[in-house]
Enzyme design. Structure first.
Site, PDB file in Angstrom:
ATOM      1  CG  ASP A  41      11.004  25.748 -16.873  1.00  0.00           C
ATOM      2  OD1 ASP A  41      11.572  26.467 -16.033  1.00  0.00           O
ATOM      3  OD2 ASP A  41       9.780  25.804 -17.100  1.00  0.00           O
ATOM      4  CG  ASN A  94       0.003  24.122 -20.101  1.00  0.00           C
ATOM      5  OD1 ASN A  94      -1.120  24.231 -20.584  1.00  0.00           O
ATOM      6  ND2 ASN A  94       1.052  24.778 -20.595  1.00  0.00           N
ATOM      7  CG  HIS A  95       4.390  22.569 -20.458  1.00  0.00           C
ATOM      8  ND1 HIS A  95       3.709  23.521 -19.733  1.00  0.00           N
ATOM      9  CD2 HIS A  95       5.501  22.298 -19.732  1.00  0.00           C
ATOM     10  CE1 HIS A  95       4.378  23.831 -18.648  1.00  0.00           C
ATOM     11  NE2 HIS A  95       5.474  23.100 -18.606  1.00  0.00           N
ATOM     12  CG  ASP A 122       3.402  24.109 -13.772  1.00  0.00           C
ATOM     13  OD1 ASP A 122       3.862  24.966 -12.995  1.00  0.00           O
ATOM     14  OD2 ASP A 122       3.699  24.051 -14.978  1.00  0.00           O
ATOM     15  CD  GLU A 154       1.984  28.354 -11.486  1.00  0.00           C
ATOM     16  OE1 GLU A 154       2.822  29.243 -11.604  1.00  0.00           O
ATOM     17  OE2 GLU A 154       1.783  27.517 -12.381  1.00  0.00           O
ATOM     18  CG  HIS A 178       9.726  27.520  -8.019  1.00  0.00           C
ATOM     19  ND1 HIS A 178       8.479  27.491  -7.434  1.00  0.00           N
ATOM     20  CD2 HIS A 178       9.545  27.170  -9.304  1.00  0.00           C
ATOM     21  CE1 HIS A 178       7.589  27.127  -8.341  1.00  0.00           C
ATOM     22  NE2 HIS A 178       8.212  26.908  -9.481  1.00  0.00           N
TER      23      HIS A 178
END
Ligand code: NOJ
Length: 566
Positions: A61, A103-104, A201, A243, A309
């Site tokens: 990702d 978050n991950h 994020d 974000e 992006h």
């Protein structure tokens, strides 16, 4: 005091190390390459660079799947190169903020590998598990159409794990105090290496309650205070730019009523309405979105952007508004993504029309907040719709007419350069535009300089001024007895408008044009009449007679002509 809060009146430039500049010829951009381009960035006049994730990652990702929070992916260089880079930035007065993706993790992170191995693992509770497939496993996907569910079964663990994003991005259990402590440690580490903050994020998902039994996640806002508090202890001028694509009614929860949570947030609400305004030439929903996002603590700031992006997410518009934007800027199915957005870059969306590009950029620079520029947009770079999903708008930077646009000397760039059509690097590149005084690049440089010279936008209070013409947006800012005013014609046709600048005391004052010699004097009734060309824009300082008198005193004008305002 003003300069301490540098983010209130800065300009941020976002780039990805891997696609910016390759120094070692392996086809992947790196920190050494980026270091060589710092003078370019300094010349553009930006305040801060926002680096997208550069830590070790399988890259499924684009780096938002991290395997080690304390390192640099070897394709981009070493920690040593990173420090050379932050040092180079410091020498030029540039700040650096970096993505903080907590978050991950990647499913390849050793925490997850340990966690899946046994129920007794120390790391088991760092993630979110369920013995059975949760009833809501097929809801809440962030990438509909590509992502099938938010829970997947892990064979080794013999259990299901939660992933808000792709299945290779298991969510961290952010309620676990060990995870919370680790997040602070990560921030502390990069702060020590010279960064001035983080683009955090997926903030709403970080702070949401997670679990198989959670039907409606609840935001734990106190976590935001803890992040900020820690950061300020370590380094007073470091910031978090969140974000968080959230409804205006929760904005204050994110900023904190006492200004004690996020320093900045991206204004997704205004972003979407701005694109609607550009598509429809109707400024009214944009004005409403500005009003809806007006409340914020004095020290907080919006991040204002056009494209980033990811896809242009239109999820907050009404269906009719969304369809209008699709029709204007992304009519074909392959231009759209995730049932909610457009994946193109800005220039092709606006048909490469220079007048519209300037209008869009001028709006970004004059709406309340701090502008965030995406690399390549200063050249009007295009996209490659043959690349999957969001990659179409992530192609390497176009530096020159050399092979692979001068991005790499190798023969296998990590993503193909755009080499065909009007946006091909033969036509659109930094070297060519540097030589052309009228290029997009030089225009951007001027507008960035001008934007920094109107701190009223970053610091002041704004009001939208009525013109009776929905195609024209007039916005005024006041700060410390200084006032500026901006006019934008969203329509392709010329418009004639009349307006009063707002406060009675200003009626007789001259509007000093900051970008040309075309100043405006009010008529006897205190109204200004402007003839705006299609997509025209004006930046004015509400200067006035006083200002002219002062100048003519200084200039001791003997020619009989009035002194020209600077
Ligand atoms: C938001 C980022 O902008 C996006 O690119 C990424 O895929 C998700 N968060 C997951 O990290």
């Amino acid at each position: 005091m003003i300069d301490d809060l540098w983010y209130k009146n800065g300009v941020i430039y976002c780039l990805s190390v891997g696609t910016y500049m390759d120094a070692n010829g392996d086809g992947v951009g790196d920190f050494k390459g980026l270091l060589r381009r710092l003078d370019y960035l300094h010349g553009l006049g930006i305040t801060a660079i926002w680096l997208m994730p550069f830590q070790p990652s399988p890259g499924r990702d684009d780096g938002y799947d991290i395997t080690d929070y304390y390192g640099v992916d070897p394709r981009y260089g070493t920690l040593g190169d990173f420090v050379e880079f932050t040092h180079g930035c410091k020498q030029r007065g540039l700040r650096v903020i970096i993505d903080l993706v907590v978050n991950h993790t990647s499913d390849q992170h050793h925490w997850f590998r340990e966690a899946r191995r046994s129920k007794d693992s120390f790391y088991r509770d760092w993630y979110v598990w369920s013995d059975k497939r949760p009833a809501n496993a097929n809801t809440g996907m962030v990438f509909p159409g590509v992502q099938k569910s938010t829970w997947s079964r892990d064979k080794e663990a013999g259990a299901w794990y939660f992933h808000r994003f792709y299945d290779f991005q298991p969510d961290l259990n952010t309620s676990n105090p060990h995870v919370q402590a680790e997040i602070l440690k990560i921030m502390g580490f990069w702060i020590q290496l010279g960064v001035s903050g983080f683009r955090m994020d997926a903030v709403p998902f970080i702070i949401a309650t997670k679990g198989a039994n959670v039907r409606k996640p609840v935001e734990q806002y106190d976590m935001l205070r803890a992040f900020r508090e820690f950061l300020q202890w370590r380094q007073g001028n470091a910031i978090i730019l969140a974000e968080a694509n959230v409804l205006p009614k929760t904005d204050m929860e994110y900023f904190g009523r006492d200004g004690d949570r996020m320093h900045m947030m991206f204004n997704f609400h205004v972003n979407q309405h701005l694109f609607y305004a550009l598509a429809s030439a109707d400024s009214r929903p944009l004005a409403k979105s500005l009003a809806a996002t007006k409340p914020r603590p004095a020290t907080a700031q919006w991040g204002l952007f056009l494209r980033n992006h990811d896809e242009l997410d239109l999820g907050r518009l009404t269906k009719a508004q969304r369809n209008a934007v699709f029709k204007a800027f992304g009519p074909d199915k392959d231009m759209q993504l995730y049932d909610r957005g457009i994946r193109r870059r800005l220039a092709p969306m606006l048909g490469g029309d220079r007048r519209r590009l300037e209008l869009a950029y001028s709006l970004m620079c004059t709406l309340p907040g701090t502008p965030v520029i995406r690399y390549g947009d200063e050249l009007g770079m295009g996209d490659n719709l043959e690349l999957p999903e969001r990659n179409c708008a992530r192609t390497p930077m176009q530096w020159s007419t050399e092979p692979h646009a001068g991005f790499t000397e190798g023969d296998r760039p990590c993503l193909p350069l755009i080499d065909k059509g009007p946006y091909g690097y033969e036509h659109v590149n930094a070297a060519k535009q540097r030589r052309d005084p009228n290029s997009m690049l030089n225009w951007t440089e001027r507008i960035v300089r001008m934007r920094k010279e109107v701190p009223e936008v970053g610091w002041g209070d704004f009001r939208v001024i009525a013109t009776r013409d929905p195609a024209v947006l007039v916005i005024r800012y006041d700060w410390r007895n200084n006032s500026v005013l901006f006019v934008h014609n969203l329509d392709e046709r010329p418009r004639e408008i009349a307006f009063a600048v707002g406060l009675p005391g200003d009626a007789g004052k001259l509007l000093v044009n900051l970008l040309s010699e075309d100043h405006s004097r009010a008529n006897k009734r205190g109204r200004h009449r402007l003839l705006l060309e299609g997509y025209g824009y004006r930046w004015y300082r509400i200067g006035g007679l006083d200002y002219l008198l002062k100048r003519s005193d200084i200039d001791s004008d003997t020619s009989g002509k009035a002194a020209q305002p600077a």
